[in-house]
Design an enzyme around this catalytic site. Structure first.
Site, PDB file in Angstrom:
ATOM      1  N   GLU A  11       0.898  -1.160  -0.038  1.00  0.00           N
ATOM      2  CA  GLU A  11       0.040   0.042   0.390  1.00  0.00           C
ATOM      3  C   GLU A  11       0.480   1.209   0.379  1.00  0.00           C
ATOM      4  OE1 GLU A  11      -4.426  -0.363   2.798  1.00  0.00           O
ATOM      5  OE2 GLU A  11      -2.816  -2.206   3.559  1.00  0.00           O
ATOM      6  N   TYR A  41      -9.464   3.381  -4.663  1.00  0.00           N
ATOM      7  CA  TYR A  41      -8.431   4.460  -4.767  1.00  0.00           C
ATOM      8  C   TYR A  41      -8.555   4.745  -6.118  1.00  0.00           C
ATOM      9  CZ  TYR A  41      -6.788   2.674  -0.265  1.00  0.00           C
ATOM     10  OH  TYR A  41      -6.371   2.102   1.200  1.00  0.00           O
TER      11      TYR A  41
END
Length: 303
Positions: free
Chosen positions: A17, A211
């Site tokens: 991430e 995202y």
């Protein structure tokens, strides 16, 4: 807080991430500047400890904007405890518990929070046959942001683990698939901020839905009965307290029209102005600079 307004912002790192963490860290840095702090953004490498000890003046707090393994699983928290530098979000134990999905689920169940049926299996187990009736979900034991999550449906003819390498350890969690609506609740200190429903055109609320631009839509406040919203907020605070979290966390639920089932607690939720927690804070009248400022003012370390 003293006149020292220097805050180190940890971001990046080397987890799956990293990219998301860089976005969170940059947004937090800008917000801290608006709130009157002097932030120093640090793209975290494995020499983070030496970086922090060289900063002058010594940071009054660390804003932990790391996501994923090593950043939100207790590792960085332990180092900051040793350095005696207050930091945002949860401490070592709560961070480790929240990241360990099987252990967190055991604690939730003991506290009376409904969880999905699951079993811990190896890759060989998955290749040998279905460990649960289809549909079911396969997920890493200690990753965030839906990294490495698969849904095994009735229509799947091939096994996704037969040819693809599995980089997430020797064992994984197979979990009963829960139909229903995706709800999430931010907790700030000892209170819930509200309930958001997450809508997506993806198969589920996966990494890209979280995202990528247009990957999901947030309905805040969620269009649900008041009684359901109140229960979701109660359970989110209970989950936060059960793990021993502090600062800000976010609890994710499935709602099937009758029951609320917790999916997980995220102790390091995304921190851009359009992320779920800042959206709920804004709905509650708390600006993004005020939110990150509160998190710095309430930073702690253990020991």
């Amino acid at each position: 807080m003293s006149e020292n307004r220097h805050v180190a912002v940890l971001m990046g790192g080397w987890s799956a991430e990293r990219e998301v963490s860089m976005v969170s860290g940059a947004a937090v840095t800008r917000a801290l500047q608006k709130a009157g702090y002097q932030p120093t953004p640090i793209d975290v490498q494995r020499d983070m400890g030496s970086w922090l000890t060289r900063l002058f003046p010594r940071p009054v707090a660390v804003f932990n904007a790391l996501h994923g393994r090593f950043g939100e699983d207790g590792c960085v928290q332990g180092l900051l405890d040793i350095l005696a530098i207050p930091y945002t979000h949860s401490g070592l134990l709560a961070s480790a518990l929240a990241m360990d999905k099987p252990m967190a689920k055991k604690m939730f169940a003991q506290a009376g929070i409904k969880v999905a049926e699951d079993i811990i299996v190896t890759r060989d187990d998955l290749l040998a046959g279905d460990p649960l009736p289809r549909p079911y979900v396969v997920k890493p034991i200690n990753e965030g942001s839906s990294v490495g999550v698969y849904i095994i449906r009735e229509s799947n003819n091939d096994n996704p683990f037969e040819n693809d390498p599995w980089p997430f350890g020797e064992t994984v969690m197979a979990e009963a698939f829960l139909p229903g609506r995706e709800l999430t609740v931010a907790v700030m200190g000892d209170r819930a901020l509200g309930v958001t429903e997450i809508l997506t055109d993806h198969e589920f609320y996966d990494y890209d839905a979280k995202y990528a631009d247009g990957g999901s839509r947030h309905v805040v406040p969620a269009d649900i009965p008041d009684s359901v919203a109140e229960e979701a907020m109660r359970l989110a605070v209970l989950a936060h307290e059960t793990l021993g979290c502090r600062g800000v966390s976010r609890a994710d639920f499935r709602y099937d029209g009758t029951h609320l089932t917790i999916l997980e607690v995220n102790t390091q939720p995304g921190m851009t102005p359009t992320s779920l927690v800042p959206e709920q804070a804004a709905q509650a009248g708390i600006s993004f600079p005020d939110l990150v400022g509160w998190m710095v003012e309430n930073a702690e370390y253990d020991g």
